[in-house]
Motif scaffolding. Sequence first.
Motif, PDB file in Angstrom:
ATOM      1  N   ALA A  51       0.806  -1.224   0.000  1.00  0.00           N
ATOM      2  CA  ALA A  51       0.000   0.000   0.000  1.00  0.00           C
ATOM      3  C   ALA A  51       0.841   1.277   0.000  1.00  0.00           C
ATOM      4  N   TYR A  52       2.101   1.193   0.359  1.00  0.00           N
ATOM      5  CA  TYR A  52       2.918   2.378   0.587  1.00  0.00           C
ATOM      6  C   TYR A  52       3.071   3.253  -0.662  1.00  0.00           C
ATOM      7  N   ILE A  53       3.461   2.671  -1.786  1.00  0.00           N
ATOM      8  CA  ILE A  53       3.693   3.453  -3.001  1.00  0.00           C
ATOM      9  C   ILE A  53       2.397   4.118  -3.461  1.00  0.00           C
ATOM     10  N   GLU A  81      12.257   6.708  -6.156  1.00  0.00           N
ATOM     11  CA  GLU A  81      13.386   6.017  -5.529  1.00  0.00           C
ATOM     12  C   GLU A  81      13.055   4.566  -5.208  1.00  0.00           C
ATOM     13  N   LEU A  82      11.820   4.315  -4.783  1.00  0.00           N
ATOM     14  CA  LEU A  82      11.440   2.990  -4.307  1.00  0.00           C
ATOM     15  C   LEU A  82      10.834   2.085  -5.379  1.00  0.00           C
ATOM     16  N   ASP A  83      10.280   2.665  -6.415  1.00  0.00           N
ATOM     17  CA  ASP A  83       9.586   1.876  -7.435  1.00  0.00           C
ATOM     18  C   ASP A  83      10.269   2.073  -8.781  1.00  0.00           C
ATOM     19  N   GLU A  84      10.993   1.050  -9.205  1.00  0.00           N
ATOM     20  CA  GLU A  84      11.731   1.159 -10.466  1.00  0.00           C
ATOM     21  C   GLU A  84      10.817   1.291 -11.677  1.00  0.00           C
ATOM     22  N   GLU A  85       9.546   0.977 -11.534  1.00  0.00           N
ATOM     23  CA  GLU A  85       8.599   1.099 -12.643  1.00  0.00           C
ATOM     24  C   GLU A  85       7.936   2.475 -12.705  1.00  0.00           C
ATOM     25  N   ALA A  86       8.194   3.324 -11.739  1.00  0.00           N
ATOM     26  CA  ALA A  86       7.546   4.641 -11.696  1.00  0.00           C
ATOM     27  C   ALA A  86       7.843   5.463 -12.941  1.00  0.00           C
ATOM     28  N   SER A  87       9.033   5.345 -13.476  1.00  0.00           N
ATOM     29  CA  SER A  87       9.396   6.131 -14.657  1.00  0.00           C
ATOM     30  C   SER A  87       8.644   5.680 -15.907  1.00  0.00           C
TER      31      SER A  87
END
Length: 141
Positions: A51-53, A81-87
């Motif tokens: 749930a954090y992201i 920083e935490l989710d490599e898929e964010a980009s």
Amino acid sequence: MKDLEPSLKQEVITLCNKALEAQEEERFHASNRDLYKVFELLPEPKKDWKAYIWLISNIADNHFEQEEYQQGLTHLNTVFELDEEASQNAYLCLRRGQCALELGEETLANELLTQAFKLEGKELFEDEHSKYLKFIKQAAE
């Protein structure tokens, strides 16, 4: 990423739904109040929970809507920083780029808004202020 135990998960879902309803009604302070309650419910280390992201992404979005760009950017930086898929998420790139531009961080804004445009095209910008699309068009010239 870990999942929450069932009773805590239900409480989190209830609060998240309440926060989303407030968000849809453009009551962003109320939405963040509920999202911060969820944040407090997450056991430490908070970043280990599924749930954090989602949580901090929505908090960031509310900050953007309230023109609290530094808080929005800080939360979105954490997401990236935490989710490599964010980009690869056009909406997250859009919001982070918008916050960066509002704070005068034009290099970062150009990178992120251009990425958002590449991922989803002009349609993503249709409900946003025209200055964001204009900015990346001018930067490309």
